[in-house]
Design a protein around this motif. Sequence first.
Motif, mmCIF file in Angstrom:
data_model
loop_
_atom_site.group_PDB
_atom_site.id
_atom_site.type_symbol
_atom_site.label_atom_id
_atom_site.label_comp_id
_atom_site.label_asym_id
_atom_site.label_seq_id
_atom_site.Cartn_x
_atom_site.Cartn_y
_atom_site.Cartn_z
ATOM 1 N N GLN A 1 0.835 -1.210 0.000
ATOM 2 C CA GLN A 1 0.000 0.000 0.000
ATOM 3 C C GLN A 1 0.869 1.260 0.000
ATOM 4 O OE1 GLN A 1 -2.694 0.251 3.327
ATOM 5 N NE2 GLN A 1 -4.004 1.722 2.291
ATOM 6 N N LYS A 2 1.888 1.275 0.826
ATOM 7 C CA LYS A 2 2.773 2.434 0.919
ATOM 8 C C LYS A 2 3.555 2.628 -0.394
ATOM 9 C CE LYS A 2 6.535 4.301 3.709
ATOM 10 N NZ LYS A 2 7.444 4.077 4.830
ATOM 11 N N ALA A 3 4.116 1.537 -0.909
ATOM 12 C CA ALA A 3 4.918 1.625 -2.136
ATOM 13 C C ALA A 3 4.052 1.989 -3.337
ATOM 14 C CB ALA A 3 5.646 0.308 -2.379
ATOM 15 N N GLU A 4 2.855 1.442 -3.395
ATOM 16 C CA GLU A 4 1.982 1.722 -4.532
ATOM 17 C C GLU A 4 1.497 3.177 -4.508
ATOM 18 O OE1 GLU A 4 -0.891 -0.940 -7.154
ATOM 19 O OE2 GLU A 4 -1.608 -0.723 -5.088
ATOM 20 N N ALA A 5 1.266 3.722 -3.323
ATOM 21 C CA ALA A 5 0.862 5.125 -3.230
ATOM 22 C C ALA A 5 1.942 6.029 -3.815
ATOM 23 C CB ALA A 5 0.576 5.496 -1.779
ATOM 24 N N ALA B 1 12.460 4.487 -9.477
ATOM 25 C CA ALA B 1 12.767 3.802 -8.222
ATOM 26 C C ALA B 1 11.488 3.546 -7.419
ATOM 27 C CB ALA B 1 13.748 4.622 -7.396
ATOM 28 N N ASP B 2 10.544 4.490 -7.452
ATOM 29 C CA ASP B 2 9.265 4.303 -6.760
ATOM 30 C C ASP B 2 8.485 3.142 -7.381
ATOM 31 O OD1 ASP B 2 9.715 6.459 -5.018
ATOM 32 O OD2 ASP B 2 8.741 7.878 -6.387
ATOM 33 N N ARG C 1 3.550 -4.950 -13.990
ATOM 34 C CA ARG C 1 3.103 -3.679 -14.578
ATOM 35 C C ARG C 1 4.056 -2.551 -14.186
ATOM 36 N NH1 ARG C 1 -3.246 -3.804 -12.945
ATOM 37 N NH2 ARG C 1 -3.789 -5.718 -14.048
ATOM 38 N N TYR C 2 4.614 -2.654 -12.984
ATOM 39 C CA TYR C 2 5.546 -1.632 -12.505
ATOM 40 C C TYR C 2 6.979 -1.900 -12.971
ATOM 41 C CZ TYR C 2 1.918 0.123 -9.371
ATOM 42 O OH TYR C 2 0.760 0.673 -8.871
#
Length: 164
Positions: free
Chosen positions: A80-84, A94-95, A131-132
């Motif tokens: 959740q944190k990384a996807e935000a 990098a995100d 996808r990322y």
Amino acid sequence: MRLTLTAAILLFFALSYACGGGAPTTTTNTRNSAPANSAQKTGADVGVAASHGGGSAAPAAAGSSDKPSVATPELDAKIQKAEAKAKAPGASDADKKAAADAYFERADFYRDQGMPVLYKFALRDYRIGLRYDSTNSDARAKMDEIIQIYKGLGRPVPELGNEP
């Protein structure tokens, strides 16, 4: 390659057994009839094959859910944190890679549990992670391995993670 092939074979047999490929059982549709197989339970369990939940309808229903039967709160929070961050305007490569890695970590967790009912959730997370980071060949290979297991069993490949 040999380790991957061995792992694929083990996963194949685990999925096969969990999906009804274990020891055959004979069921009856009436409570007044005696089971034709000594492995079959009697009473309220008559008519439910052992390969579909061990004589109880509850485990079979749990496996058909769209939510995994294993809780992963730490991994969920990490995703959740990384996807935000990855979805925020101006997100860096990098995100996006961090979001992919978070999905791949949970996918590996589901895949490595030895519970074929969790493979569809691993498959979903590999698809979303790719996808990322579409260049992650390890995640793609693991995803393809799960797909081949489903196809090898003649079962439909779950669509989780293919949503737009």
